[in-house]
Write a protein that holds these residues in place. Structure first.
Motif, short mmCIF file in Angstrom:
data_model
loop_
_atom_site.label_atom_id
_atom_site.label_comp_id
_atom_site.label_asym_id
_atom_site.label_seq_id
_atom_site.Cartn_x
_atom_site.Cartn_y
_atom_site.Cartn_z
N ARG A 156 0.83 -1.21 0.00
CA ARG A 156 0.00 0.00 0.00
C ARG A 156 0.87 1.26 0.00
NH1 ARG A 156 -2.83 -2.38 4.31
NH2 ARG A 156 -2.13 -0.67 5.64
N LEU A 157 1.89 1.26 0.84
CA LEU A 157 2.77 2.41 0.91
C LEU A 157 3.52 2.61 -0.40
CD1 LEU A 157 4.18 1.78 4.50
CD2 LEU A 157 2.68 3.67 3.82
N MET A 158 3.92 1.51 -1.00
CA MET A 158 4.62 1.59 -2.28
C MET A 158 3.73 2.22 -3.35
SD MET A 158 6.21 -1.57 -4.54
CE MET A 158 6.79 -2.44 -3.08
N ARG A 159 2.47 1.79 -3.41
CA ARG A 159 1.55 2.34 -4.41
C ARG A 159 1.23 3.81 -4.13
NH1 ARG A 159 -1.01 -2.75 -3.62
NH2 ARG A 159 -2.64 -1.75 -2.37
N ASP A 160 1.00 4.14 -2.86
CA ASP A 160 0.71 5.54 -2.52
C ASP A 160 1.86 6.45 -2.93
OD1 ASP A 160 -1.67 4.68 -1.46
OD2 ASP A 160 -1.04 4.83 0.64
N LEU A 161 3.07 6.01 -2.66
CA LEU A 161 4.24 6.82 -3.00
C LEU A 161 4.44 6.88 -4.52
CD1 LEU A 161 6.42 8.47 -1.63
CD2 LEU A 161 7.85 6.41 -1.52
N LYS A 216 13.13 -4.66 -2.71
CA LYS A 216 14.03 -4.28 -3.79
C LYS A 216 14.29 -5.45 -4.75
CE LYS A 216 16.99 -0.56 -1.96
NZ LYS A 216 18.39 -0.25 -1.54
N GLY A 217 14.14 -6.67 -4.23
CA GLY A 217 14.38 -7.84 -5.07
C GLY A 217 13.17 -8.28 -5.86
N THR A 218 11.98 -7.78 -5.52
CA THR A 218 10.76 -8.27 -6.17
C THR A 218 9.80 -7.12 -6.50
OG1 THR A 218 9.90 -8.75 -3.95
CG2 THR A 218 10.88 -10.59 -5.16
N GLY A 219 8.90 -6.82 -5.57
CA GLY A 219 7.79 -5.92 -5.87
C GLY A 219 8.19 -4.52 -6.28
N LEU A 220 9.35 -4.04 -5.80
CA LEU A 220 9.77 -2.68 -6.12
C LEU A 220 10.50 -2.59 -7.46
CD1 LEU A 220 9.70 0.17 -4.82
CD2 LEU A 220 11.95 -0.32 -3.82
N ARG A 221 10.77 -3.72 -8.11
CA ARG A 221 11.54 -3.70 -9.34
C ARG A 221 10.96 -2.78 -10.42
NH1 ARG A 221 16.31 -4.37 -8.12
NH2 ARG A 221 16.64 -4.17 -10.38
N PRO A 222 9.63 -2.75 -10.65
CA PRO A 222 9.12 -1.84 -11.68
C PRO A 222 9.41 -0.36 -11.39
CG PRO A 222 7.48 -3.50 -11.16
CD PRO A 222 8.56 -3.64 -10.13
N VAL A 223 9.34 0.03 -10.11
CA VAL A 223 9.65 1.41 -9.76
C VAL A 223 11.14 1.69 -9.98
CG1 VAL A 223 9.83 3.04 -7.84
CG2 VAL A 223 7.74 1.71 -8.16
N LEU A 224 11.98 0.78 -9.52
CA LEU A 224 13.42 0.97 -9.71
C LEU A 224 13.78 1.05 -11.18
CD1 LEU A 224 14.78 -1.47 -6.96
CD2 LEU A 224 14.44 1.01 -6.81
N LEU A 245 8.41 2.62 5.61
CA LEU A 245 8.54 1.22 6.01
C LEU A 245 9.06 1.08 7.44
CD1 LEU A 245 9.99 -0.45 2.78
CD2 LEU A 245 7.68 -0.67 3.69
N ARG A 246 9.95 1.95 7.84
CA ARG A 246 10.47 1.89 9.21
C ARG A 246 9.34 2.09 10.23
NH1 ARG A 246 16.10 5.47 8.80
NH2 ARG A 246 17.38 3.82 7.86
#
Length: 271
Positions: A156-161, A216-224, A245-246
């Protein structure tokens, strides 16, 4: 599905393998429920094999099998070729080939078609089930597991950002996977005897910002991938996401608990 708009991510095998033990456990739990295969030696396909580390586990369960891992990432396949390809100790063989799971169709009968944490990247993946089940021998099995955590704080945080950074269409949303009941219904409609279940793992992660390191190894790859050519935005995104995330996943005395729900299905084609 929302995944249709997502760009093809660039994969980093080394980053993906940083949590290899945690990532492999759902696959071993999936394989434990796969029944006996109709032929010995069996023919097995692994769809979305990645760097090949879990594909190699298939050779431990079926030592005589000819196993082919399929993936569309050159980086992942290079790792698989160099570290896992070749004859197996039990007399079988492990090889790897480039293929797009969105269009891959069996060109020979398989005893087992398996997929580990891949189908959520494939829009309308249930539409492919019919072709894959048709490619099984009578009595063969189609088995897969997918993440079921798209409503978790990490995602959720990833999508919001991503929305704030103008990357709304980059990430997959809740509809990237179906409810377990929907998978059961689809597989039963195809004439399979299906076993579908879900499990929430509580991974205890260690190190600094371990949840960020995981995604960073999976779900965030499209953003990176989308931010790769704009270093300032890349670093700003990671700064903001790290802080969120913290707060969402505070460390405890023994590490950072990271709940992760997964959905499993084992479908046996009638003999």
């Amino acid at each position: 599905m929302s995944a249709a708009a997502a760009p093809t991510p660039t994969w980093d095998p080394a980053q993906y393998l940083r949590h290899a033990g945690h990532r492999a456990r759902p696959f071993t739990d999936l394989l434990a429920r796969v029944p006996d295969l109709p032929q010995d030696p069996p023919r097995i396909a692994d769809l979305g094999c990645g760097p090949g580390n879990v594909t190699a586990l298939l050779a431990q369960r079926w030592p005589t099998a000819h196993i082919t891992g399929y993936d569309n990432s050159g980086e992942m396949l290079d790792k698989a070729h160099s570290e896992h390809e070749g004859p197996t100790p039990g007399g079988g063989r492990l090889d790897f080939a480039h293929a797009d799971v969105r269009t891959w169709t069996p060109d020979e009968p398989y005893d087992l078609i398996v997929s580990n944490a891949t189908l959520h990247w494939v829009p309308d993946h249930v539409g492919r089930f019919g072709a894959w089940v048709a490619g099984l021998r009578p009595g063969g099995t189609f088995a897969f597991q997918v993440p079921g955590n798209f409503d978790a704080p990490s995602h959720r945080l990833m999508r919001d950002l991503a929305d704030r950074y103008g990357l709304t269409d980059t990430l997959r949303h809740e509809d990237a996977v179906l409810a377990p009941e929907a998978y059961l219904r689809r597989l039963a409609d195809l004439g399979c005897v299906a076993d579908v279940w879900e499990t929430t793992y509580i991974h205890l992660l260690t190190g600094e910002d371990p949840v960020l390191d995981w995604v960073k190894g999976t779900g965030l790859r499209p953003v990176l991938t989308a931010l790769a050519d704009t270093p300032d935005r890349h670093e700003a995104f990671l700064h903001d996401y790290r802080a969120a995330l913290r707060e969402a996943y505070p460390p405890g005395p023994h590490g950072t608990p990271f709940p992760f729900r997964r959905i499993f299905a084992v479908a046996r084609k009638e003999a």
